[in-house]
Structures are given as structure tokens and as C-alpha cells.
Scaffold this active site. Structure first.
Site, mmCIF file in Angstrom:
data_model
loop_
_atom_site.group_PDB
_atom_site.id
_atom_site.type_symbol
_atom_site.label_atom_id
_atom_site.label_comp_id
_atom_site.label_asym_id
_atom_site.label_seq_id
_atom_site.Cartn_x
_atom_site.Cartn_y
_atom_site.Cartn_z
ATOM 1 N N THR A 214 -2.633 6.267 0.790
ATOM 2 C CA THR A 214 -3.863 6.235 1.270
ATOM 3 C C THR A 214 -4.793 7.593 1.333
ATOM 4 O O THR A 214 -4.390 9.023 0.591
ATOM 5 C CB THR A 214 -3.552 6.483 3.124
ATOM 6 N N GLU B 90 -3.625 1.135 -3.487
ATOM 7 C CA GLU B 90 -4.451 0.587 -1.609
ATOM 8 C C GLU B 90 -4.213 -0.332 -1.989
ATOM 9 O O GLU B 90 -4.180 -1.081 -0.793
ATOM 10 C CB GLU B 90 -5.915 1.618 -1.591
ATOM 11 N N LYS C 68 0.956 -1.536 -0.109
ATOM 12 C CA LYS C 68 0.584 0.166 -0.074
ATOM 13 C C LYS C 68 1.228 1.275 -0.111
ATOM 14 O O LYS C 68 1.948 1.358 1.001
ATOM 15 C CB LYS C 68 -1.147 0.441 1.382
#
Ligand SMILES: CC(=O)Nc1ccn([C@H]2C[C@H](O)[C@@H](CO)O2)c(=O)n1
Length: 113
Positions: free
Chosen positions: A27, A77, A24
Site C-alpha cells: 500500500t 496493489e 494486495k
């Protein structure tokens, strides 16, 4: 006058393995959580138990409208696009104006040499 940059960020616990593995790399947050400064190191904690997970370095903070969230964002993500948009709608209901925070995992391994 610029605000002091935050030194911690929280993620839902179920997302933290994606952060700690480096999978990831972004955000998406609202304005209240957008005050990270590129170049700063930030500690990652779980939201539920405030357990330290890892450290990240902030690369960029850019505006991103909810309607512009696409497959590339979902890939960064580590979530399917429909799941990501559903999650964001739950966390930030009716908010069009969001921010994409890009980051990199800080390698915590210490060399033995
Ligand atoms: C307070 C807090 O921890 N809030 C959030 C907000 C969002 N996320 C995740 C959910 C999605 O993967 C992205 C996009 O919002 O960030 C989160 O873990 N914690």
C-alpha cells in the site's frame, strides 16, 4: 527516539478483499501513515466501518515518489495503474513524497492437529 509502531491499518472497504486474499501486497501512503515497523504484526480494518478484516505482517517501508509509481506497483496493489494513480491523487493531493509499505497476509487458519 523512535516512535511507537502502529498496530492497526485501515483500507477502503472495497480494497479489503484484495488484502484478505493475499493479492494486495503493498500500500502506498504519505509520511503520516508511514511509521510501520518491519517485522510487526498489524490488524487490518475497513476505513468506513472499522470492521476487522485480517492481520498482516509488515515486510518493508520504503520511500516512493508519485512519479515513480509503475505497473509493478499497480500489480502488487491489485489495481490498474491509472486507477491506482487516480486514487492516490485523491487521497494525497499534490504529494510527491510517498512511502511503499510491503506486507504479507498472516494465515489465520488454526491447525486441528
Ligand atoms: C486512512 C486510509 O485508510 N487511507 C487509505 C489510503 C490509501 N488506501 C489505498 C488506496 C490504494 O490502493 C493504496 C495506495 O494509497 O492504498 C486505502 O485503502 N486507505
Amino acid at each position: 527516539m523512535s516512535a511507537i509502531a502502529p498496530t492497526q491499518i485501515t483500507f477502503f472497504e472495497f480494497l479489503t478483499p484484495l488484502v484478505a486474499s493475499g493479492q494486495k501486497t503493498i500500500t502506498i501512503r504519505d509520511f503520516s501513515e508511514s511509521h510501520y515497523q518491519p517485522g510487526t504484526q498489524v490488524e487490518v480494518y475497513t476505513l468506513e466501518s472499522h470492521t476487522k478484516v485480517c492481520d498482516i505482517v509488515i515486510l518493508a517501508v520504503e520511500p516512493l515518489a508519485f512519479d515513480d509509481i509503475n505497473e509493478l506497483h499497480a500489480d502488487q496493489e491489485g489495481l490498474p495503474l491509472d486507477e491506482l494513480k487516480h486514487l492516490i491523487q485523491q487521497v494525497y493531493p499534490d504529494q510527491q513524497r510517498l512511502f511503499m509499505i510491503s506486507f504479507a497476509l498472516v494465515d489465520s487458519k488454526v491447525s486441528s492437529n
